[in-house]
Write a protein that holds these residues in place. Sequence first.
Motif, PDB file in Angstrom:
ATOM      1  N   PHE A 103       1.007  -1.100   0.031  1.00  0.00           N
ATOM      2  CA  PHE A 103      -0.084  -0.011   0.023  1.00  0.00           C
ATOM      3  C   PHE A 103       0.933   1.158   0.033  1.00  0.00           C
ATOM      4  O   PHE A 103       1.526   1.575   0.911  1.00  0.00           O
ATOM      5  N   TRP A 147      -7.423  25.942  -0.327  1.00  0.00           N
ATOM      6  CA  TRP A 147      -7.330  26.191   0.995  1.00  0.00           C
ATOM      7  C   TRP A 147      -7.647  27.644   1.032  1.00  0.00           C
ATOM      8  O   TRP A 147      -6.874  28.712   0.698  1.00  0.00           O
ATOM      9  N   ASN A 151       0.066  10.363  -0.165  1.00  0.00           N
ATOM     10  CA  ASN A 151       1.160  11.417  -0.587  1.00  0.00           C
ATOM     11  C   ASN A 151       2.228  10.800  -1.030  1.00  0.00           C
ATOM     12  O   ASN A 151       3.212  11.735  -1.514  1.00  0.00           O
ATOM     13  N   PHE A 181       1.909  24.667  -2.709  1.00  0.00           N
ATOM     14  CA  PHE A 181       2.087  23.473  -1.556  1.00  0.00           C
ATOM     15  C   PHE A 181       2.726  22.201  -2.302  1.00  0.00           C
ATOM     16  O   PHE A 181       3.419  21.676  -1.354  1.00  0.00           O
ATOM     17  N   LEU A 224       9.393  14.456 -11.108  1.00  0.00           N
ATOM     18  CA  LEU A 224       8.857  14.089  -9.695  1.00  0.00           C
ATOM     19  C   LEU A 224       9.315  12.639  -9.226  1.00  0.00           C
ATOM     20  O   LEU A 224       9.286  11.825 -10.028  1.00  0.00           O
ATOM     21  N   LYS A 225      10.025  12.498  -8.171  1.00  0.00           N
ATOM     22  CA  LYS A 225      10.416  11.225  -7.683  1.00  0.00           C
ATOM     23  C   LYS A 225       9.241  10.506  -6.849  1.00  0.00           C
ATOM     24  O   LYS A 225       8.769  10.861  -6.126  1.00  0.00           O
ATOM     25  N   HIS A 226       9.190   9.603  -7.421  1.00  0.00           N
ATOM     26  CA  HIS A 226       7.896   8.584  -6.901  1.00  0.00           C
ATOM     27  C   HIS A 226       8.638   7.676  -6.073  1.00  0.00           C
ATOM     28  O   HIS A 226       9.822   7.300  -6.013  1.00  0.00           O
ATOM     29  N   SER A 227       7.411   7.178  -5.191  1.00  0.00           N
ATOM     30  CA  SER A 227       8.179   6.374  -4.108  1.00  0.00           C
ATOM     31  C   SER A 227       8.887   5.369  -4.673  1.00  0.00           C
ATOM     32  O   SER A 227       8.721   4.640  -5.499  1.00  0.00           O
ATOM     33  N   ARG A 253       9.516  -0.318  -1.673  1.00  0.00           N
ATOM     34  CA  ARG A 253       9.274   0.448  -0.163  1.00  0.00           C
ATOM     35  C   ARG A 253       7.805   0.714   0.183  1.00  0.00           C
ATOM     36  O   ARG A 253       7.210   1.623   0.084  1.00  0.00           O
ATOM     37  N   PHE A 254       7.123  -0.364   0.481  1.00  0.00           N
ATOM     38  CA  PHE A 254       5.680  -0.281   0.682  1.00  0.00           C
ATOM     39  C   PHE A 254       5.347  -0.035   1.993  1.00  0.00           C
ATOM     40  O   PHE A 254       5.968  -0.627   3.102  1.00  0.00           O
ATOM     41  N   MET A 255       4.421   0.874   2.538  1.00  0.00           N
ATOM     42  CA  MET A 255       4.210   1.185   3.722  1.00  0.00           C
ATOM     43  C   MET A 255       2.690   0.469   4.156  1.00  0.00           C
ATOM     44  O   MET A 255       1.845   0.259   3.363  1.00  0.00           O
ATOM     45  N   MET A 274      13.159  18.331 -13.669  1.00  0.00           N
ATOM     46  CA  MET A 274      12.672  18.317 -12.068  1.00  0.00           C
ATOM     47  C   MET A 274      11.416  17.056 -12.226  1.00  0.00           C
ATOM     48  O   MET A 274      10.609  17.305 -11.507  1.00  0.00           O
ATOM     49  N   PHE A 317       5.729  20.991   0.211  1.00  0.00           N
ATOM     50  CA  PHE A 317       5.403  20.127   1.273  1.00  0.00           C
ATOM     51  C   PHE A 317       5.413  18.549   0.436  1.00  0.00           C
ATOM     52  O   PHE A 317       4.955  17.573   1.263  1.00  0.00           O
ATOM     53  N   ALA A 337      -4.511  18.032   0.367  1.00  0.00           N
ATOM     54  CA  ALA A 337      -3.085  18.258   0.563  1.00  0.00           C
ATOM     55  C   ALA A 337      -1.992  17.063   0.709  1.00  0.00           C
ATOM     56  O   ALA A 337      -1.034  16.820   0.229  1.00  0.00           O
ATOM     57  N   ILE A 338      -2.898  15.872   1.121  1.00  0.00           N
ATOM     58  CA  ILE A 338      -2.185  14.309   1.037  1.00  0.00           C
ATOM     59  C   ILE A 338      -1.993  14.216  -0.310  1.00  0.00           C
ATOM     60  O   ILE A 338      -0.910  13.707  -0.815  1.00  0.00           O
ATOM     61  N   VAL A 339      -3.073  14.155  -1.213  1.00  0.00           N
ATOM     62  CA  VAL A 339      -2.676  13.779  -2.556  1.00  0.00           C
ATOM     63  C   VAL A 339      -1.570  14.716  -3.454  1.00  0.00           C
ATOM     64  O   VAL A 339      -0.686  14.159  -4.242  1.00  0.00           O
ATOM     65  N   SER A 340      -1.376  15.954  -2.723  1.00  0.00           N
ATOM     66  CA  SER A 340      -0.302  16.880  -3.277  1.00  0.00           C
ATOM     67  C   SER A 340       1.070  16.347  -2.756  1.00  0.00           C
ATOM     68  O   SER A 340       2.163  17.060  -3.044  1.00  0.00           O
ATOM     69  N   GLY A 341       1.107  15.229  -1.888  1.00  0.00           N
ATOM     70  CA  GLY A 341       2.352  14.547  -1.468  1.00  0.00           C
ATOM     71  C   GLY A 341       2.612  14.902  -0.014  1.00  0.00           C
ATOM     72  O   GLY A 341       3.631  14.637   0.602  1.00  0.00           O
ATOM     73  N   ALA A 342       1.960  15.804   0.775  1.00  0.00           N
ATOM     74  CA  ALA A 342       2.151  16.038   2.185  1.00  0.00           C
ATOM     75  C   ALA A 342       1.877  14.687   3.101  1.00  0.00           C
ATOM     76  O   ALA A 342       0.905  14.057   2.843  1.00  0.00           O
ATOM     77  N   SER A 343       2.459  14.829   4.012  1.00  0.00           N
ATOM     78  CA  SER A 343       2.132  13.718   5.076  1.00  0.00           C
ATOM     79  C   SER A 343       0.967  14.142   5.952  1.00  0.00           C
ATOM     80  O   SER A 343       0.562  15.170   5.830  1.00  0.00           O
TER      81      SER A 343
END
Lengths: 396, 575
Positions: free
Chosen positions: A102, A120, A106, A131, B5-8, B12-14, B3, A135, B479-485
Motif C-alpha cells: 500500500f 485552501w 502522498n 503547496f 517528480l520522484k515517485h516512491s 518500499r511499501f508502507m 525536475m 510539502f 494536501a495529502i494527494v499533493s504529497g504532504a504527509s
Amino acid sequence: MSERRFTPRKADFPVVRSSVGRSMLAIDSLLKTYPGRGGRAATKALDGVSFTVKEGDFFTLLGPSGCGKTTTLQCIAGLEAPDDGTIRMGSEVVFGSRGGAFVPANRRGLGMVFQSYAIWPHMSVFDNVAFPLVFGGVRMAAASVKAEVMRALEMVQLGHLADRPAPMLSGGQQQRVALARALVRRPRILLLDEPLSNLDAKLRDTMRAEIRALVKSVGITTIFVTHDQTEAIGMSDQIVLMRAGRIVQQGGPRDIYLRPNSVFTADFMGRSNLIAGKAVVEPGAPLRIDTKLGVLVAETDTEFAPGASVVAVVRPQAVRIMPKASGSNSINSFAAWIVSLNFLGDLVEAEVEAGGVRMVLMLNPYDTYEEGSEITLHIPPENCVAVPADDREAAS
Amino acid sequence: MSMALKHSGSGRFMPAFSQQNVVRGLLLLFVSALVLGPVLILIRASVSPAGVMPLETNRVSLEHFQNLLTSGSTWRLIVNTLQYALVSMSIGVGIATILAWLTERTDIPGRFVVRVLMFSWMAVPALVVGFGWILLLNPGNGLLNVLYRELTGMRGYLLPLYSFWTLSIITSFAVVPTAYVMISGLLRNMDPQLENAARVHGGSGTTVIRKVTLPLLVPGLFSVGIYMFMAVVQTFDLPLIIGVTARYPVLSTRVYLLSSPENGLPNYGFAAAFGVLLLVIASGLMWAYLRTVSAGEKYRVVTGKAFRPRRIELGWWKPVAIAFVIIYCLVMALPLLMLLWVSLNTSFVLPSYDALPGLTLDVYRRLLANPVILRASGNTVILVTASATIVMVTSLLIGWFTTRTGSRLGKALDALSFAPMAIPPIVLVLAIVLIYLRTPVYGTIWVIVIAHSTVFLAFGVRSMSSALIQVHSELPNAAIVSGASWLTSLRKVTLPLIWPQFLNGWLWVFAHSARDLTAPLMLLSTTNVVAASGLWNMWQFPDLPGAAALSVMLMGSLLLVVLPFQIYAARRLET
C-alpha cells in the motif's frame, strides 16, 4: 471578473511522450464492501472492477450516484483502500492485497482536482499552487518553486492573481487554481472528481472544452469522474460506464452512445425508445425481433438464443419520417400517427404511435407536421441496436 | 524533464496510513491512562477494608459501602446535593434564558457589551466571587449587613450568608454565563421563519413567544438544564467556602473532608466509596443529558443557512429590560468591587468616604515581594499553559479520528474522552491522589497538570469535533494527494482552518484551569502552590487584604488574556 479563455501552449509543459499506448494505470478486480450500519445490509461499493488506462488517455468513469465511480477514484488516489484487488501505476504496484502493498496517497505522485476544488481558504493563490512543491516530499529551491508556480498559473491564465487571497476567487477561477495545483509538480496521473458539477451551465460548457485542451496539450494521463453523460461523451477518449459497483460497458464515446450493450447503457447515455420483443434467430441472417410494432431487423453485439427477451434501442434521432403514401412494405417501416408535437426551438419533440407502441422522436424544427397526421416510420437497421432485456429495469 | 517528480521507490511499501496508526495508538494509550486508570483505582480503593491504606492490600471488602448505606447522613447528603443543584440550576438557567432572549431576539441596546461580559465572565473564578460575597454578606461586618443595620437601625442582617438559599443564589450566578452561552446558541440557530409564519397567520407578539418560540426551545432548554444540574452536582469551591460553615454538606465537600481532614488520618477508602456514589449519580445525569440531546435532534430547527432573525421591539418594556440587565450586572460586579476595595487597604476597613485617603498599593507590593506568591504565579503559568496546550492538541487529534474515520478505535477514543464529563472533578482528583501518592510526580505541579488535562479533555474534544465536522474532508485530502504527509496536512491545512475554535478552546481551558480550586487544593504540597490554592491559604490564614489583592490580580490577568479574544469573536458575530 470575467472568465478569460485560455489556450494552453504546448511549450509550457513539454512532456516526453516516448511510449504512447503503454499502460499507465491498471486496475484489477477491485473489491470494496462498506459494512452495514444500524442493521442495514453491507453494501458492495466495488464488485470486481478491472480496467486499463493507456498513457496520455482521457479516461472517464461514468455512472449514476452510488455506482462506485468515486470509490474507484478514491482507491486510485490512495484516500481509500480496497478490500481486494490490485492497482498498478506504470510498473509500480501501489496497492496489492496479496503482497500487502500500500503506497499512501502522498507518495503516489498524483495530481487531483476535487469536486469542491478544495482550495485552501487561508492561503493565497500562490501558496495554494506552491503547496505540492513545498510539502510534497521533494525539496526544491525557493526560486525554482516560484518559477514553477508562475508557469502553472500562466498556463491557466491566472498569473495576474497570484497574490490574491483564495476566498476572493470566482468559481471558475477556483477551478483553474485547482488545476494549476494539480499539475504544478508534473504528476504521473491527473485525477478529476466531478470538477464541473459546481459551475453554472454556461461556464461548464466552456470549461469542458478547455480542460480537455489543457490536459491534452500537457499530454498527461487523466482519470475523470462524472455522472453527466454529455461531459463524458464530449471529453473522453475512453469511457467506463459503471453501475452498482460493476462495469457495464467500456469503449469510446461513439461506441457507448451508438452501440449500447444493455438497457441501462442505452437509457443512461441519452433518451432512447425501448421496444421489447422476442429474438428470431436464423443462421447467416441478421437478427430479427418480433415486437408489437412488427418484425424489426436490428444489429447487435450480443448472442441471443431463439425466443430470448430482447429490447430494441432506437435513439430519437435514428428514425426517419416519410409521408404515408410511401407505404410500409419495406424493411423496418411502419404505419404511425403523430400523437403530440412540442416545439422546443432547436428541435421538435414528437410523440408518435405505431402498433400500440409509443415513441419519442426529435424532428427538424424547419419541417412542418401536424398533430394527428398519419405517417410512415422508417428505422434503418444500422440505427437499431438489440440488447438483452433487463429484469431490474423491467421491475422499476 | 529536469525536475521530474520522484515517485516512491518500488519495494518500499508502507502499511496503510502508518503515521495515523502510530498516532492513534499513542492517543488511545494516553487517554486510557488519563481516564480509565483513575476510575479503576477509585473502584478498587472503595472496596478495600476499613483502616487500611488502599492499594496496600489485596483484600476486598464491602465495609465502606455498608457504612455508607446504613448511615442516615448519606441520604441527607444526597438530598442536600440534589436540592442544591436543582435550586441553583433553576435560578441560573432562568436568568440566563431572559438575558439570552433579550440580547439575541430584541432591540435592547448594549447587546454587544452584554455578550462580551457574559463570555468573559466564564473566566472569573467562582472562588473569587464567593470571597467577594462573604466580604459583602458575612453576619459580623459584611458591608451590606452593616449598611442595612445603619439604615434601618435594626439588629440582625439583610441576608443570612451561611444558609442554603444564599449558597444557592451565589452558585446560580456562576451558572448564568455558561447557560447564557448555550441558550443564545440555541436561539441563534432557530429559524425565524417559524416565528414569522405564526405572525403572518395572525399570532400576536406574546402568542408567538408562548406558542412557537418557547415550545421549540423546550427540548434545548431541558438539556441545558440537565447539563447545568450536573455541573452544580459536581461543583466544589462554593460549597467549600460557604456550605461548610453553613453546615450544609454536599457529596463533593464530604469527599474532600474525608480525604483531607483537619485532624486525623485521611480515610481514602471511605472517600472513594462516596466518590463512587457521586460518580454513579453524575453518570445517571450524563445519560439523561445524552438522551435529551438526541431527543432534541428531532426538534432540530437548524437550517444551516446564515440568517438574521427579526428583532422584537420591546416598546415601553425597554426601560424594564434595561433596568434588569443593569441591576444584574451591578450584582455581578459588587463582590469584585468589594475585593478591589479590600485589596487597597492594609487592614480590613469598610468602604466609606472617610477611608478614601487611606487607600494604598502596599498590599500589592507586599505580595509581589513574597516568594510564595512568586512561586505560585510561576506555577500557575506553567499549569494553565501546559494544561491548555495538552488538552487542545490531544483534542484536535482525537477529534480528527472521531470525525474522519469511522473505525472502532475512533469510537473508543471518542467514548473515552467523553467519560470525564461524567466524572466529578473531586472524584477524579481523589483517584489521582491514590495513583500518584507514592510516585515522584506527586507534589509537583505536573500532577495538577495531569488532573486538569483529564478534567477538561471532554470539553476540548467536543469543541474540536464540532469544528472539524465543518471542514470539508477534501481540504486535507487535497494536501495529502499533493504529497504532504498526514501530520503536515493537519498542521498546514486543518489546524489553520479551525484556528479560531482552537484558540477559543485553548483560552477556555486556560481560564478554567486557572480558576479551579479542586485539583490544586487536594494535591497541594509545599512546592506546587498555584494562584487558586495560594488564595485559599491566605483566606484561611486569614490575610483578607492579601487574599483580595491576589484575587484582583488573578482576575485581572485572566480578563487581560480572555477579553480581547471575546471582543474579537463578538465583533465577528455582529458582522
